[in-house]
Design a protein around this motif. Structure first.
Motif, mmCIF file in Angstrom:
data_model
loop_
_atom_site.group_PDB
_atom_site.id
_atom_site.type_symbol
_atom_site.label_atom_id
_atom_site.label_comp_id
_atom_site.label_asym_id
_atom_site.label_seq_id
_atom_site.Cartn_x
_atom_site.Cartn_y
_atom_site.Cartn_z
ATOM 1 N N GLY A 56 38.327 46.259 38.156
ATOM 2 C CA GLY A 56 38.073 45.418 38.144
ATOM 3 C C GLY A 56 39.001 44.200 38.529
ATOM 4 N N LEU A 57 39.662 44.804 39.778
ATOM 5 C CA LEU A 57 40.783 44.045 40.218
ATOM 6 C C LEU A 57 40.821 44.641 41.663
ATOM 7 N N ALA A 58 40.985 43.669 42.707
ATOM 8 C CA ALA A 58 41.068 44.173 44.312
ATOM 9 C C ALA A 58 41.593 43.302 44.958
ATOM 10 N N VAL A 59 42.627 43.487 45.729
ATOM 11 C CA VAL A 59 43.812 42.510 46.546
ATOM 12 C C VAL A 59 43.975 42.711 48.400
ATOM 13 N N THR A 60 43.425 41.840 49.082
ATOM 14 C CA THR A 60 43.031 41.752 50.433
ATOM 15 C C THR A 60 44.399 41.210 51.267
ATOM 16 N N VAL A 61 45.191 41.837 51.999
ATOM 17 C CA VAL A 61 46.755 41.422 52.187
ATOM 18 C C VAL A 61 46.205 41.472 54.137
ATOM 19 N N THR A 62 46.829 40.282 54.533
ATOM 20 C CA THR A 62 46.783 40.173 56.268
ATOM 21 C C THR A 62 48.433 39.836 56.388
ATOM 22 N N ALA A 63 48.725 41.050 56.866
ATOM 23 C CA ALA A 63 50.211 40.659 58.243
ATOM 24 C C ALA A 63 50.081 40.110 59.601
ATOM 25 N N GLN A 64 50.900 39.594 59.543
ATOM 26 C CA GLN A 64 50.779 39.484 61.433
ATOM 27 C C GLN A 64 52.091 38.679 61.517
#
Length: 171
Positions: A56-64
């Motif tokens: 029921g929950l997804a998280v997308t993380v971007t790092a730079q």
């Protein structure tokens, strides 16, 4: 937030891969350019994207990496917004077009006769969930090196063909 940190953990963000000219084992000179740069990889520069989810929950993380702050060991800090420009011998004694420094004193009186140099990478990390939540986190990773800085020393030559002498730098 637990999913965000789980995704960040999977990124395995690493300290910057520090490069300098002069490099380790070389001696730079007072008032001559020192080039600073980092080698870019996914884990040391980004961008890197990872996701984590539970039913029921997804998280997308971007790092730079946003910038590198170089603490030069002489009281000065150099902020470089990009990775810097790798030095090539064909560039001679020009200063770096993107990330560099000039020392005004030798490193002779310092421990190991070297300036301690620290590069701190500033990571910008953004996340978004499937529920519409989002956020931003800042993290840092750091690496260190040392630079030996000397001064050009004249060589005294005996015009009678005797032994040449060089002033002792103390290191």
């Amino acid at each position: 937030m637990t999913l965000v940190y789980q995704a960040i953990g999977e990124m395995r963000l690493a300290p910057p891969l520090v490069k300098t000219a002069p490099g380790p084992g070389q001696i730079g000179l007072v008032n001559m350019p020192v080039w600073l740069w980092v080698t870019k990889t996914e884990n040391t520069w980004g961008p890197i994207v990872r996701s984590a989810n539970v039913p029921g929950l997804a998280v997308t993380v971007t790092a730079q990496v946003k910038a590198i702050n170089w603490s030069m060991g002489d009281g000065k800090t150099v902020r470089c917004e990009g990775p810097g420009t790798p030095y090539d011998k064909s560039m001679g004694v020009k200063g770096s077009p993107t990330c560099g420094h000039r020392y005004v004193k030798t490193s002779r009186k310092l421990p190991n006769c070297k300036y301690p140099v620290t590069a701190v990478a500033q990571w910008d990390i953004t996340w978004q969930s499937t529920l519409g939540d989002s956020g931003q986190i800042s993290m840092t990773q750091q690496a260190a090196t040392q630079l030996r800085i000397g001064e050009a020393v004249p060589v005294l030559v005996d015009p009678g063909g005797g032994q040449a002498t060089v002033a002792d730098s103390g290191c």
